[in-house]
Design a protein around this motif. Structure first.
Motif, PDB file in Angstrom:
ATOM      1  N   THR A 145      50.953  37.545  37.397  1.00  5.48           N
ATOM      2  CA  THR A 145      49.064  37.177  37.063  1.00  5.48           C
ATOM      3  C   THR A 145      48.665  36.453  36.324  1.00  5.48           C
ATOM      4  OG1 THR A 145      49.497  39.114  36.278  1.00  5.48           O
ATOM      5  CG2 THR A 145      48.864  39.057  38.945  1.00  5.48           C
ATOM      6  N   ARG A 203      52.565  34.777  48.323  1.00  7.28           N
ATOM      7  CA  ARG A 203      51.891  35.036  48.172  1.00  7.28           C
ATOM      8  C   ARG A 203      50.452  35.008  47.703  1.00  7.28           C
ATOM      9  NH1 ARG A 203      48.658  39.967  49.013  1.00  7.28           N
ATOM     10  NH2 ARG A 203      50.015  40.578  47.023  1.00  7.28           N
ATOM     11  N   SER A 204      49.251  34.321  47.544  1.00  7.44           N
ATOM     12  CA  SER A 204      48.223  34.072  47.244  1.00  7.44           C
ATOM     13  C   SER A 204      47.324  34.614  47.664  1.00  7.44           C
ATOM     14  CB  SER A 204      47.632  32.057  46.570  1.00  7.44           C
ATOM     15  OG  SER A 204      46.734  32.205  45.765  1.00  7.44           O
ATOM     16  N   ALA A 205      47.108  35.786  46.562  1.00  9.69           N
ATOM     17  CA  ALA A 205      45.800  36.952  45.943  1.00  9.69           C
ATOM     18  C   ALA A 205      44.486  36.674  45.594  1.00  9.69           C
ATOM     19  CB  ALA A 205      46.375  38.184  46.719  1.00  9.69           C
ATOM     20  N   ARG A 222      40.609  36.347  43.922  1.00 12.26           N
ATOM     21  CA  ARG A 222      39.344  35.887  44.351  1.00 12.26           C
ATOM     22  C   ARG A 222      39.337  36.855  45.862  1.00 12.26           C
ATOM     23  NH1 ARG A 222      37.864  30.458  41.305  1.00 12.26           N
ATOM     24  NH2 ARG A 222      37.282  31.550  39.251  1.00 12.26           N
ATOM     25  N   GLY A 223      40.294  37.262  45.892  1.00 16.19           N
ATOM     26  CA  GLY A 223      40.300  38.094  47.656  1.00 16.19           C
ATOM     27  C   GLY A 223      41.033  37.223  48.507  1.00 16.19           C
ATOM     28  N   ASP A 224      41.077  35.865  48.392  1.00  9.36           N
ATOM     29  CA  ASP A 224      41.449  34.653  49.776  1.00  9.36           C
ATOM     30  C   ASP A 224      43.036  34.568  49.924  1.00  9.36           C
ATOM     31  OD1 ASP A 224      41.466  32.721  51.547  1.00  9.36           O
ATOM     32  OD2 ASP A 224      40.863  31.438  49.982  1.00  9.36           O
ATOM     33  N   GLU A 225      44.042  35.234  50.978  1.00 16.70           N
ATOM     34  CA  GLU A 225      45.322  35.288  51.004  1.00 16.70           C
ATOM     35  C   GLU A 225      45.576  34.366  51.866  1.00 16.70           C
ATOM     36  OE1 GLU A 225      48.119  38.655  52.596  1.00 16.70           O
ATOM     37  OE2 GLU A 225      46.615  39.510  51.356  1.00 16.70           O
ATOM     38  N   ASP A 275      47.071  35.339  40.879  1.00 11.22           N
ATOM     39  CA  ASP A 275      47.707  36.406  41.388  1.00 11.22           C
ATOM     40  C   ASP A 275      49.118  36.251  42.580  1.00 11.22           C
ATOM     41  OD1 ASP A 275      48.153  39.030  42.637  1.00 11.22           O
ATOM     42  OD2 ASP A 275      46.306  39.582  42.822  1.00 11.22           O
TER      43      ASP A 275
END
Length: 322
Positions: free
Chosen positions: A67, A86-88, A90-93, A111
């Protein structure tokens, strides 16, 4: 998958993961890692600096979450070799798999969670490199900075990019000279702008609509006796402040203020060499030099003599050095 960077570039091999993370913080980008509570994963990293690029291959040997608030002054191009991520942010996974590419913008929060078997290749690019490449194409720089669209890219669709990176790694490991490095980094930047979707409008303005350096240069020449602000130059060039500085660096290798000062000194120098020159003080004040001591020193550094010497030589009708 092509192997990028050989054993010659290895910094850590099966080492403590936090030691590798500390090295990354120093050379690749500020971040924090979170590892499983149990076990002692063995991490590895290879790294080379090549001109303004950093080339890095990393594996942590365990699932790891990375992070960061934002990278601020750099872009991170990441290529997934084995494993997945896995990219998370701004809440966009999103899930990235082997052979896929993600590009992290300077203001993007990071993240990312990598699988235990994941190995990634990173190219770190300074913001300035991408902006210079945009200016060289005569494209208009977005005022908020260049942002690449947050989407997955298949490496197989980026024609010729892996061979280019492989060649760059080879040149870096063989310590190619600075001129070669500068050439390759410009190619990388231009290829990324050409291949990946971004907010850059890839349209060359019509001449009558263009601002640019020539319009700025002409404005300066017409107003050298006035106080010229950076804001005025931004308006004339139709670019942001950051873009204005890049424009001046590309054309004259100076900042706007340095260029203004140089041109004022050159105009004063020319004025002192004509018979109508009244006095050094009046000519200097006419061109905005209020502090005569600093003016005289800057003039001496620029022309190798004091302004009073130039003026007296003109008054006495002597040639330089006579």
């Amino acid at each position: 998958m092509t192997v990028l960077l050989s054993e010659r570039s290895q910094v850590f091999d099966r080492a403590d993961a936090y030691a590798v993370s500390n090295y990354v913080n120093q050379h690749v980008g500020s971040h924090c890692i979170r590892l499983p509570p149990k076990g002692r994963p063995q991490a590895s990293i290879s790294h080379r600096t090549f001109s303004s690029l950093d080339l890095c291959r990393i594996s942590y040997g365990a699932p790891v979450q990375v992070t960061s608030a934002a990278l601020e002054t750099i872009y991170h191009l990441q290529i997934l070799l084995p494993g997945h991520c896995r990219s998370a942010a701004r809440g966009d996974e999103k899930i990235y798999r082997t052979g896929e590419v993600l590009l992290i913008n300077p203001d993007d929060p990071v993240d990312l969670t990598y699988s235990a078997d994941c190995e990634k290749f990173i190219v770190k690019l300074p913001v300035r490199l991408l902006e210079n490449a945009c200016l060289e194409q005569h494209w208009t720089l977005p005022q908020q900075g260049i942002r690449f669209v947050a989407e997955k890219h298949e490496l197989s669709s980026m024609s010729g990019f892996v061979p280019l990176l492989s060649l760059i790694c080879h040149e870096a490991e063989n310590e190619a000279d600075a001129e070669v490095g500068a050439l390759y980094e410009r190619i990388v930047a231009k290829k990324l702008l050409a291949m990946l979707a971004s907010n850059v409008l890839r349209v060359i303005p019509k001449r009558e609509e263009a601002g640019g350096f020539e319009a700025v240069r002409q404005f300066i020449e017409e107003h050298l006796r006035s106080e010229i602000s950076v804001e005025q130059l931004m308006t004339v060039a139709r670019v942001s402040e950051r873009s204005l500085y890049l424009l001046f660096e590309r054309h004259v290798g100076l900042s706007p203020r340095e260029y203004l000062r140089q041109r004022k000194l050159e105009r004063v120098h020319a004025a002192l060499q004509v018979t109508t020159a009244r006095s050094v003080t009046e000519v200097a004040l006419d061109h905005g030099f209020a502090h005569l001591g600093r003016f005289s020193e800057a003039y001496r550094k620029r022309f190798g003599e004091l302004p009073s010497q130039t003026w007296r030589r003109q008054r006495n009708g002597c040639a330089p050095g006579g």
